[in-house]
Design an enzyme around this catalytic site. Structure first.
Site, PDB file in Angstrom:
ATOM      1  CE  LYS A 174      -6.967 -26.837  32.729  1.00  0.00           C
ATOM      2  NZ  LYS A 174      -7.426 -25.970  31.681  1.00  0.00           N
TER       3      LYS A 174
ATOM      4  CE  LYS B 141       2.902 -19.052  38.790  1.00  0.00           C
ATOM      5  NZ  LYS B 141       3.341 -19.956  37.736  1.00  0.00           N
TER       6      LYS B 141
ATOM      7  CE  LYS C 279       3.146 -16.675  30.759  1.00  0.00           C
ATOM      8  NZ  LYS C 279       2.799 -18.091  30.622  1.00  0.00           N
TER       9      LYS C 279
HETATM   10  P1  ATP Z   1       0.687 -19.204  34.464  1.00  0.00           P
HETATM   11  O1  ATP Z   1       0.894 -17.980  35.254  1.00  0.00           O
HETATM   12  O2  ATP Z   1      -0.313 -19.085  33.377  1.00  0.00           O
HETATM   13  O3  ATP Z   1       0.637 -20.466  35.256  1.00  0.00           O
HETATM   14  P2  ATP Z   1       3.381 -18.999  34.108  1.00  0.00           P
HETATM   15  O4  ATP Z   1       3.681 -17.544  34.024  1.00  0.00           O
HETATM   16  O5  ATP Z   1       3.741 -19.788  35.304  1.00  0.00           O
HETATM   17  O6  ATP Z   1       1.936 -19.305  33.671  1.00  0.00           O
HETATM   18  P3  ATP Z   1       5.111 -20.446  32.457  1.00  0.00           P
HETATM   19  O7  ATP Z   1       5.146 -20.417  30.995  1.00  0.00           O
HETATM   20  O8  ATP Z   1       4.970 -21.744  33.152  1.00  0.00           O
HETATM   21  O9  ATP Z   1       3.972 -19.589  32.817  1.00  0.00           O
HETATM   22  O10 ATP Z   1       6.332 -19.667  33.069  1.00  0.00           O
HETATM   23  C1  ATP Z   1       7.521 -19.684  32.470  1.00  0.00           C
HETATM   24  C2  ATP Z   1       8.591 -19.605  33.508  1.00  0.00           C
HETATM   25  O11 ATP Z   1       8.405 -18.474  34.331  1.00  0.00           O
HETATM   26  C3  ATP Z   1       8.637 -20.815  34.388  1.00  0.00           C
HETATM   27  O12 ATP Z   1       9.971 -21.262  34.491  1.00  0.00           O
HETATM   28  C4  ATP Z   1       8.154 -20.320  35.712  1.00  0.00           C
HETATM   29  O13 ATP Z   1       8.791 -20.971  36.783  1.00  0.00           O
HETATM   30  C5  ATP Z   1       8.537 -18.858  35.693  1.00  0.00           C
HETATM   31  N1  ATP Z   1       7.599 -18.103  36.496  1.00  0.00           N
HETATM   32  C6  ATP Z   1       6.306 -17.893  36.217  1.00  0.00           C
HETATM   33  N2  ATP Z   1       5.715 -17.159  37.178  1.00  0.00           N
HETATM   34  C7  ATP Z   1       6.670 -16.913  38.103  1.00  0.00           C
HETATM   35  C8  ATP Z   1       6.690 -16.217  39.354  1.00  0.00           C
HETATM   36  N3  ATP Z   1       5.614 -15.627  39.825  1.00  0.00           N
HETATM   37  N4  ATP Z   1       7.857 -16.158  40.030  1.00  0.00           N
HETATM   38  C9  ATP Z   1       8.964 -16.742  39.547  1.00  0.00           C
HETATM   39  N5  ATP Z   1       9.019 -17.430  38.389  1.00  0.00           N
HETATM   40  C10 ATP Z   1       7.892 -17.518  37.670  1.00  0.00           C
END
Ligand code: ATP
Ligand code: LTN
Length: 328
Positions: free
Chosen positions: A111, A193, A196
Site C-alpha cells: 500500500k 487470483k 472478491k
Molecule cells: P481478497 O480477494 O479481498 O484478497 P480473499 O478472498 O483472499 O480476499 P480472504 O478472506 O483472505 O479473502 O479469503 C479467505 C480464504 O479464502 C483464505 O484462506 C484464502 O486463501 C481463500 N481464498 C481466497 N481466494 C482464493 C482463491 N482465488 N483460490 C483459492 N483460495 C482462495
C-alpha cells in the site's frame, strides 16, 4: 483432538475461490480437528465499509458458511466483534510488537509503495489483532492463504517473545497453506487470483451469482490459441484454471478430464465446467435460502460466541496476571 482456527474477512461477497480454497476445506477439517471459525468483521474496518453493505455481507457470509456444511454443533462459529477479548488482547500484543516488524508486512509495504494516502492506523496494526484472534485460542494449526502466511509468522514471533518475557502463555501455532491448485485464478485474467475485492466482476464467480450469470462468466473465460485441453499452467493458464475448477468440483482427476476432453473444442469443455459450477451454485443457494428462512443466524452466532468467550476470557485473564495488570 488438535485444534484448528481460521478467520475470513467479509469485505465482499464470497467467491468460488473462497469456497474451493477455504470453506470446503474447513468443512472437511471438522471431521479431524476441533474447528474454530470466525468472521473477522473488525478486520474489514481497516478500509472504509458502507455500513449497510457490510451488514449484508456479514449475514451472507455466515449463511454461506452454514450452507457449505459448517456445523455449529461440531465447530465453534462466531463473529469476531462478539468476543471483546480479541480487541483487548490485540492492544496488549501491539505493545509487544515493534513498528519495525509491522513495517515489514508485505500488505503494508504494497500500500505504501502504491502511494495510498488514506491508510488507517487500524490497517497498520491489523496483524496484531490477527495475532490476538489466533493466540487467544491456542490453536495447533491456522489454515490461511499464501498472502496471510507472513501474518501467522509474525504471530509466532510475538508469541515466542511474550512467552520469553512473561513465561509460557501461548501455544505456538503452525500456518497451514493449501496445496498448489487451491489457488483459483480470475476467469478474465488467469494470471491473477480470483478475488472478491477485484473490480473486474467478470473474472470472479460469486457464490450468490445467479446460475445463468455464472454460466456466462465461465463460457467467456479467457483461454488461448493452442486449442488443446491440457494442463499447462504456464502456457495455458486459462485452461489449467478451468481444469482445476472442474476437478475440484467434480472430484475427478485432472488427467482423467484431459483424457475425456482430448480432441474436443474449448466450447464443449467450458460447458462441462459451467455445468459443474451451476450445479454447485444451485445446491448452495437452495441451502442458503433455507437457512435464511429458518432465521437461525442469531442463534448460531450467539451459541458460538458463548463457547468462544469462555476460552478467550480464560486466556486474557492469564495474560493480565502474567504482565502484572492485576492486583495480587
Ligand atoms: P481478497 O480477494 O479481498 O484478497 P480473499 O478472498 O483472499 O480476499 P480472504 O478472506 O483472505 O479473502 O479469503 C479467505 C480464504 O479464502 C483464505 O484462506 C484464502 O486463501 C481463500 N481464498 C481466497 N481466494 C482464493 C482463491 N482465488 N483460490 C483459492 N483460495 C482462495
Ligand atoms: N487477515 C485475514 C483474516 C483473519 C484471519 C485471522 C485469518 C483475521 N484474523 C486469524 C486466520 C486467523 C484475511 O485478511 N483474510
Amino acid at each position: 483432538m488438535k485444534r484448528m482456527l481460521s478467520g475470513i474477512k467479509p469485505s465482499g461477497q464470497l467467491t468460488l475461490g473462497n469456497y474451493i480454497g477455504a470453506l470446503r476445506e474447513f468443512v472437511k477439517y471438522q471431521n479431524d480437528y476441533e474447528m474454530i471459525v470466525f468472521i473477522a468483521n473488525l478486520h474489514t474496518l481497516t478500509v472504509y465499509q458502507d455500513p449497510k453493505e457490510l451488514s449484508q455481507n456479514l449475514k451472507d457470509t455466515i449463511a454461506l458458511y452454514l450452507a457449505c456444511g459448517l456445523d455449529p454443533n461440531r465447530s465453534t462459529i462466531f463473529m469476531q466483534s462478539d468476543v471483546m477479548e480479541h480487541a483487548q488482547l490485540g492492544f496488549i500484543l501491539s505493545c509487544n510488537t515493534y513498528m519495525g516488524e509491522l513495517n515489514r508486512m508485505t500488505q503494508y509495504k504494497d500500500k505504501l509503495a502504491k502511494g495510498e494516502e488514506s491508510m488507517t492506523s487500524g490497517f497498520y496494526v491489523y496483524p496484531t489483532l490477527m495475532a490476538s484472534d489466533i493466540l487467544i485460542y491456542d490453536p495447533d494449526f491456522v489454515p490461511v492463504g499464501e498472502d496471510q502466511k507472513q501474518h501467522v509468522e509474525l504471530t509466532r514471533d510475538v508469541a515466542m517473545r511474550f512467552n520469553n518475557r512473561y513465561g509460557e502463555t501461548f501455544k505456538i501455532p503452525q500456518p497451514l497453506i493449501p496445496k498448489i491448485g487451491a489457488r483459483i485464478m480470475s476467469l478474465s485474467d488467469p494470471t491473477k487470483k480470483m478475488s472478491k475485492s477485484d473490480e473486474q466482476d467478470k473474472g470472479c464467480i460469486y457464490l450468490l451469482d445467479k446460475p445463468e450469470v455464472a454460466r456466462k462468466k465461465v463460457m467467456s473465460a479467457i483461454t488461448d490459441l493452442v486449442g488443446k485441453v491440457q494442463y499447462d499452467p504456464i502456457n495455458q493458464p486459462g485452461i489449467a484454471n478451468l481444469l482445476v475448477i472442474h476437478s475440484a468440483l467434480s472430484g475427478r482427476s485432472i488427467e482423467n478430464l484431459v483424457k475425456e476432453f482430448e480432441g474436443q473444442g474449448y466450447g464443449t469443455f467450458k460447458k462441462a465446467v459451467a455445468d459443474e459450477v451451476v450445479k454447485l451454485l444451485i445446491d448452495l443457494q437452495a441451502k442458503y435460502n433455507d437457512i435464511l428462512n429458518q432465521h437461525i443466524l442469531d442463534k448460531v452466532l450467539a451459541q458460538g460466541a458463548v463457547k468462544a468467550r469462555v476460552l478467550a476470557h480464560q486466556k486474557l485473564k492469564l495474560v493480565e496476571t502474567k504482565i502484572g495488570l492485576t492486583i495480587d
